[in-house]
Each structure stands twice: as structure tokens, then as C-alpha cells.
Design a protein around this motif. Structure first.
Motif, PDB file in Angstrom:
ATOM      1  N   THR A 122       8.816  -3.756   1.746  1.00 33.85           N
ATOM      2  CA  THR A 122       9.507  -4.448   2.822  1.00 33.85           C
ATOM      3  C   THR A 122       8.747  -5.701   3.258  1.00 33.85           C
ATOM      4  OG1 THR A 122       8.366  -3.088   4.463  1.00 33.85           O
ATOM      5  CG2 THR A 122      10.516  -2.309   3.711  1.00 33.85           C
ATOM      6  N   VAL A 123       9.430  -6.538   4.015  1.00 36.55           N
ATOM      7  CA  VAL A 123       8.817  -7.765   4.540  1.00 36.55           C
ATOM      8  C   VAL A 123       7.624  -7.428   5.436  1.00 36.55           C
ATOM      9  CG1 VAL A 123       9.192  -9.727   6.092  1.00 36.55           C
ATOM     10  CG2 VAL A 123      10.906  -9.160   4.350  1.00 36.55           C
ATOM     11  N   GLY A 124       7.759  -6.407   6.265  1.00 35.63           N
ATOM     12  CA  GLY A 124       6.673  -6.052   7.176  1.00 35.63           C
ATOM     13  C   GLY A 124       5.412  -5.617   6.480  1.00 35.63           C
ATOM     14  N   ALA A 125       5.541  -5.040   5.301  1.00 36.71           N
ATOM     15  CA  ALA A 125       4.359  -4.579   4.559  1.00 36.71           C
ATOM     16  C   ALA A 125       3.662  -5.706   3.809  1.00 36.71           C
ATOM     17  CB  ALA A 125       4.764  -3.481   3.579  1.00 36.71           C
ATOM     18  N   ALA A 126       4.378  -6.802   3.550  1.00 35.30           N
ATOM     19  CA  ALA A 126       3.852  -7.874   2.702  1.00 35.30           C
ATOM     20  C   ALA A 126       2.532  -8.464   3.202  1.00 35.30           C
ATOM     21  CB  ALA A 126       4.908  -8.966   2.529  1.00 35.30           C
ATOM     22  N   PRO A 127       2.410  -8.824   4.497  1.00 33.23           N
ATOM     23  CA  PRO A 127       1.133  -9.387   4.947  1.00 33.23           C
ATOM     24  C   PRO A 127       0.009  -8.352   5.041  1.00 33.23           C
ATOM     25  CG  PRO A 127       2.678  -9.251   6.770  1.00 33.23           C
ATOM     26  CD  PRO A 127       3.456  -8.914   5.527  1.00 33.23           C
ATOM     27  N   ILE A 128       0.340  -7.091   5.234  1.00 32.81           N
ATOM     28  CA  ILE A 128      -0.708  -6.055   5.311  1.00 32.81           C
ATOM     29  C   ILE A 128      -1.525  -6.063   4.031  1.00 32.81           C
ATOM     30  CG2 ILE A 128      -1.144  -3.571   5.465  1.00 32.81           C
ATOM     31  CD1 ILE A 128       1.411  -3.344   7.125  1.00 32.81           C
ATOM     32  N   GLN A 129      -0.828  -6.100   2.916  1.00 32.40           N
ATOM     33  CA  GLN A 129      -1.466  -6.058   1.598  1.00 32.40           C
ATOM     34  C   GLN A 129      -1.812  -7.447   1.085  1.00 32.40           C
ATOM     35  OE1 GLN A 129      -2.385  -3.399   0.134  1.00 32.40           O
ATOM     36  NE2 GLN A 129      -2.511  -3.731  -2.064  1.00 32.40           N
ATOM     37  N   ASP A 169      -5.843  -7.807   0.932  1.00 33.38           N
ATOM     38  CA  ASP A 169      -6.432  -7.274   2.160  1.00 33.38           C
ATOM     39  C   ASP A 169      -6.050  -8.144   3.354  1.00 33.38           C
ATOM     40  OD1 ASP A 169      -7.888  -5.512   3.691  1.00 33.38           O
ATOM     41  OD2 ASP A 169      -9.842  -6.315   3.133  1.00 33.38           O
ATOM     42  N   SER A 170      -6.143  -7.545   4.539  1.00 33.98           N
ATOM     43  CA  SER A 170      -5.896  -8.256   5.792  1.00 33.98           C
ATOM     44  C   SER A 170      -6.465  -7.426   6.929  1.00 33.98           C
ATOM     45  CB  SER A 170      -4.397  -8.472   6.016  1.00 33.98           C
ATOM     46  OG  SER A 170      -3.778  -7.223   6.350  1.00 33.98           O
ATOM     47  N   ILE A 171      -6.430  -7.967   8.139  1.00 36.85           N
ATOM     48  CA  ILE A 171      -6.931  -7.247   9.309  1.00 36.85           C
ATOM     49  C   ILE A 171      -6.089  -5.997   9.596  1.00 36.85           C
ATOM     50  CG2 ILE A 171      -5.550  -8.486  11.028  1.00 36.85           C
ATOM     51  CD1 ILE A 171      -8.102  -8.508  12.800  1.00 36.85           C
ATOM     52  N   PHE A 172      -4.878  -5.952   9.051  1.00 38.39           N
ATOM     53  CA  PHE A 172      -3.998  -4.808   9.285  1.00 38.39           C
ATOM     54  C   PHE A 172      -4.406  -3.584   8.462  1.00 38.39           C
ATOM     55  CE2 PHE A 172      -1.658  -8.711  10.059  1.00 38.39           C
ATOM     56  CZ  PHE A 172      -1.311  -8.524  11.383  1.00 38.39           C
ATOM     57  N   LYS A 173      -5.292  -3.787   7.495  1.00 39.26           N
ATOM     58  CA  LYS A 173      -5.871  -2.662   6.770  1.00 39.26           C
ATOM     59  C   LYS A 173      -7.256  -2.321   7.316  1.00 39.26           C
ATOM     60  CE  LYS A 173      -5.264  -2.398   2.285  1.00 39.26           C
ATOM     61  NZ  LYS A 173      -5.261  -2.755   0.843  1.00 39.26           N
ATOM     62  N   GLN A 174      -7.690  -3.113   8.299  1.00 38.40           N
ATOM     63  CA  GLN A 174      -9.032  -2.945   8.861  1.00 38.40           C
ATOM     64  C   GLN A 174      -8.924  -2.644  10.365  1.00 38.40           C
ATOM     65  OE1 GLN A 174     -11.306  -2.879   6.542  1.00 38.40           O
ATOM     66  NE2 GLN A 174     -10.040  -3.730   4.916  1.00 38.40           N
ATOM     67  N   ALA A 175      -9.292  -3.595  11.205  1.00 39.70           N
ATOM     68  CA  ALA A 175      -9.376  -3.365  12.657  1.00 39.70           C
ATOM     69  C   ALA A 175      -8.022  -3.018  13.289  1.00 39.70           C
ATOM     70  CB  ALA A 175      -9.978  -4.597  13.335  1.00 39.70           C
ATOM     71  N   TYR A 176      -6.930  -3.545  12.717  1.00 40.49           N
ATOM     72  CA  TYR A 176      -5.615  -3.309  13.311  1.00 40.49           C
ATOM     73  C   TYR A 176      -4.863  -2.153  12.663  1.00 40.49           C
ATOM     74  CZ  TYR A 176      -5.910  -7.686  15.981  1.00 40.49           C
ATOM     75  OH  TYR A 176      -6.276  -8.681  16.861  1.00 40.49           O
ATOM     76  N   LYS A 177      -5.514  -1.444  11.778  1.00 43.36           N
ATOM     77  CA  LYS A 177      -4.857  -0.310  11.124  1.00 43.36           C
ATOM     78  C   LYS A 177      -4.453   0.727  12.165  1.00 43.36           C
ATOM     79  CE  LYS A 177      -5.549   3.167   7.512  1.00 43.36           C
ATOM     80  NZ  LYS A 177      -6.507   3.771   6.567  1.00 43.36           N
ATOM     81  N   ASP A 178      -3.221   1.188  12.091  1.00 42.33           N
ATOM     82  CA  ASP A 178      -2.661   2.195  13.011  1.00 42.33           C
ATOM     83  C   ASP A 178      -2.505   1.682  14.442  1.00 42.33           C
ATOM     84  OD1 ASP A 178      -2.617   4.068  10.927  1.00 42.33           O
ATOM     85  OD2 ASP A 178      -4.671   4.685  11.346  1.00 42.33           O
TER      86      ASP A 178
END
Length: 342
Positions: A122-129, A169-178
Motif C-alpha cells: 500500500t501507499v502507506g507502507a511505501a515510505p516505511i520501507q 529504512d526510515s524512522i518508521f522502522k526505528q523511533a516511530y515504530k508502533d
């Protein structure tokens, strides 16, 4: 509150992850509008539960029982926001299918995303990865995004710098995860469009089709054809696409590896380091086409792990570890998995 949060207990997730693992969620909720996220935030019991944010389920390896509130983002909508002398700004909601969004931008006469055609999710997942393929990464065309902050209950806009993009990688897999749940993503697509043909497979395909000056749509068609030839369709055989990141090594380490392995496949990076082809490393260790239980390495592309039918999350993990162990023993390089193990 009940109508706003129609929770489903012990919910089957097999059809919601592309690996086709028969997992079940403790609690499941589809998010169709923002008020539902706000309701979760204000519900003292739900707020305490571990959360798994689910998009297309294309970058996950699930355990058989997911002891969490699984939230599937189904927000829809896409539009051209505005344009200036240099860019067309396009925005899409998190629940939009990525490939369909790419095709939509092309139908609007806006190029820039064509090299990322047919990437699942999905579009929302694209920047996370920070998804990337065929010479383009999301960060190169990214403008900003909106997200719901579960720490404060606020909606925030996050710009490119704050995303801390890196290779897959992005901050959404790090500090902003969950913590942050992406609601929509905005892209800045160039008005002075130029074809990206620096990836050999794309250039070769277009040459075979006798297309000398391709349009954005023709590049998209090329990428689709190449991906369909290389990668298995998750509808036919469960998989999460490329399973391992291509490792980055120093020039000195590459030189040492070349001495022992003269056919080593590597690509020079702007930093002076080299990216190694993970698929080639795995293939050299004899894993292509092999299985552990019902999990296996795809016979046509060693970078892809597949579900031959009934594979569990534990079997996929065991196979991944076995591949990593052999590659590290032979080449001294540790492969990092792209999918998230839940």
C-alpha cells in the motif's frame, strides 16, 4: 463506540499476508476513517494492547498467533494537490494499493513513479520501507506525509528530512515504530520528466522492444514485464518479494572477496562502497530451489523465499537463518532480512 470499533476476535490473517501464513490475530480492526484511530487512542483497554499496523501484508512474516490488535489501514483517496514550476504534488491515502496508484499517476500524465511499478503493498507502507527498484527509491520523489501519533493523539505532518530515509529504512522502522500510523503520503513528481534507464534490465528490455526514447508508461510496462518474469505471483505461491537486502561492503572488503570469488556481482555506490547482489551470494551457496519444511528458496530467483503450502512463520524464519548462516560462512557477509518478523 461499538459501531466505531467493530473489533473481530481470533481473526484469520492468511488472506491478508502475501506469504499466505495461516496466522490469527487476537483482535482485528479495519480502519476506514480517522475517527477510529482516535477512538482506539481514547479507549484505555485497546490503547494498552500491542499494535500491528497492516497494509498489504507484503513485507511481513507472521507467527501463527499474533497476540496484538491488528489494524488494517483501508483509508482511500488520491488527488493532484497542486503544481509549481518544477513539480506536480500528488497525494494518496495510506490504504491505496501502491501499484494502482502508480498507474493512476501515469494516467494523469504525471511521470516519476514508473520505475516502482508492480511493487506489492500500500501507499502507506511505501515510505516505511523506503521502497526502491530499478534505479529509484521513494525518498527521491517524496515530499511529506501525515500520520496519527499514538503518543499524543495528534495528527502530524512529517517532512522528508524527519523521515531519516536510508536503504530500505526510515524512522518508521526505528523511533516511530508502533507509534506513528501513516494516514497519507504526498509526492513531488518532476514536471521536467526524464527517463531513468540506468538499470541494465530495463534498458535491455526497451532495446529488445526497439523503443529508443521511452515514455513513462513504456518504462512502467517494461518494469512490470521484468518483475513478472523474475518474481512469483503471491496469488499462486506465497512470498514477500525480495527477502534479503543487498549488503553494502567497503571497497577493501569487496577487493578481498573478489580475490576469492572473481565472479562476484557488485555495484559501486556514490559513497565509494559497493552493493553486493544478495541473490548471487545465496545462489553460490546452493540454496536456489531448496526447501526446509514447506518454506523454500524460489527456483528462479534465490533472493525470494516462498511458501510451498502450509509453511509456518517458524519455518520461514528457520530457512532465513539457514541461508544467512551459509552466506556468512562462505563470504563473511551477514544478510539482513527485509520483511518484519511478527
Amino acid at each position: 463506540m461499538t459501531n466505531l470499533l467493530p473489533l473481530l476476535a481470533d481473526y484469520p490473517l492468511q488472506n491478508l499476508n502475501t506469504f499466505g501464513i495461516a496466522a490469527r490475530a487476537r483482535q482485528f480492526l479495519r480502519i476506514g476513517h480517522l475517527e477510529q484511530l482516535q477512538a482506539i487512542y481514547h479507549d484505555s483497554q485497546l490503547k494498552k494492547l500491542p499494535r500491528l499496523i497492516l497494509g498489504g501484508g507484503s513485507n511481513l512474516v507472521l507467527s501463527d498467533q499474533v497476540d496484538a490488535l491488528v489494524v488494517q489501514m483501508c483509508l482511500k483517496g488520491r488527488q493532484i494537490i497542486d503544481e509549481d514550476d518544477y513539480f506536480v504534488h500528488v497525494e494518496a491515502a495510506a490504504g491505496e494499493n501502491w501499484h494502482e496508484f502508480v498507474l493512476w499517476t501515469l494516467s494523469q500524465g504525471v511521470g516519476g513513479l514508473e520505475n516502482l511499478s508492480l511493487i506489492p503493498g500500500t501507499v502507506g507502507a511505501a515510505p516505511i520501507q523506503n521502497i526502491g527498484a530499478y534505479g529509484l527509491e521513494i525518498q527521491e520523489v517524496f515530499d511529506s506525509l501525515t500520520a496519527f501519533d499514538f503518543a499524543t493523539g495528534n495528527i502530524v505532518r512529517i517532512d522528508k528530512a524527519a523521515c531519516r530515509f536510508a536503504y530500505r529504512d526510515s524512522i518508521f522502522k526505528q523511533a516511530y515504530k508502533d507509534r506513528m500510523v501513516i494516514l497519507s503520503v504526498r509526492f513531488a513528481l518532476p514536471k521536467q520528466w526524464q527517463a531513468r534507464l540506468n538499470y541494465a534490465d530495463v534498458a535491455q528490455y526497451l532495446n529488445q522492444q526497439q523503443i529508443a526514447t521511452p515514455t513513462a508508461k513504456e518504462i512502467s510496462n517494461a518494469v512490470i514485464a521484468i518483475r513478472q518474469a523474475k518474481l512469483p505471483d503471491p496469488v499462486q505461491i506465497g512470498n514477500a518479494g525480495s527477502f534479503f537486502k543487498n549488503p553494502i561492503v567497503s571497497a577493501a572488503q569487496r577487493h578481498s572477496l573478489l580475490d576469492a570469488h572473481p565472479r562476484l556481482v557488485s555495484y559501486l555506490q556514490e559513497s565509494g562502497d559497493y552493493k553486493l547482489a544478495a541473490g548471487w551470494l545465496i545462489d553460490q551457496c546452493g540454496w536456489k530451489g531448496r526447501q526446509l519444511g514447506q518454506a523454500g528458496v524460489y527456483e528462479k530467483q534465490a533472493l525470494v523465499l516462498v511458501n510451498h503450502g502450509g509453511a509456518t512463520g517458524a519455518e520461514v524464519r528457520a530457512l532465513a537463518v539457514a541461508v544467512q548462516t551459509d552466506v556468512q560462512a562462505k563470504f563473511g557477509v551477514l544478510l539482513e532480512a527485509e520483511p518484519v518478523f511478527v
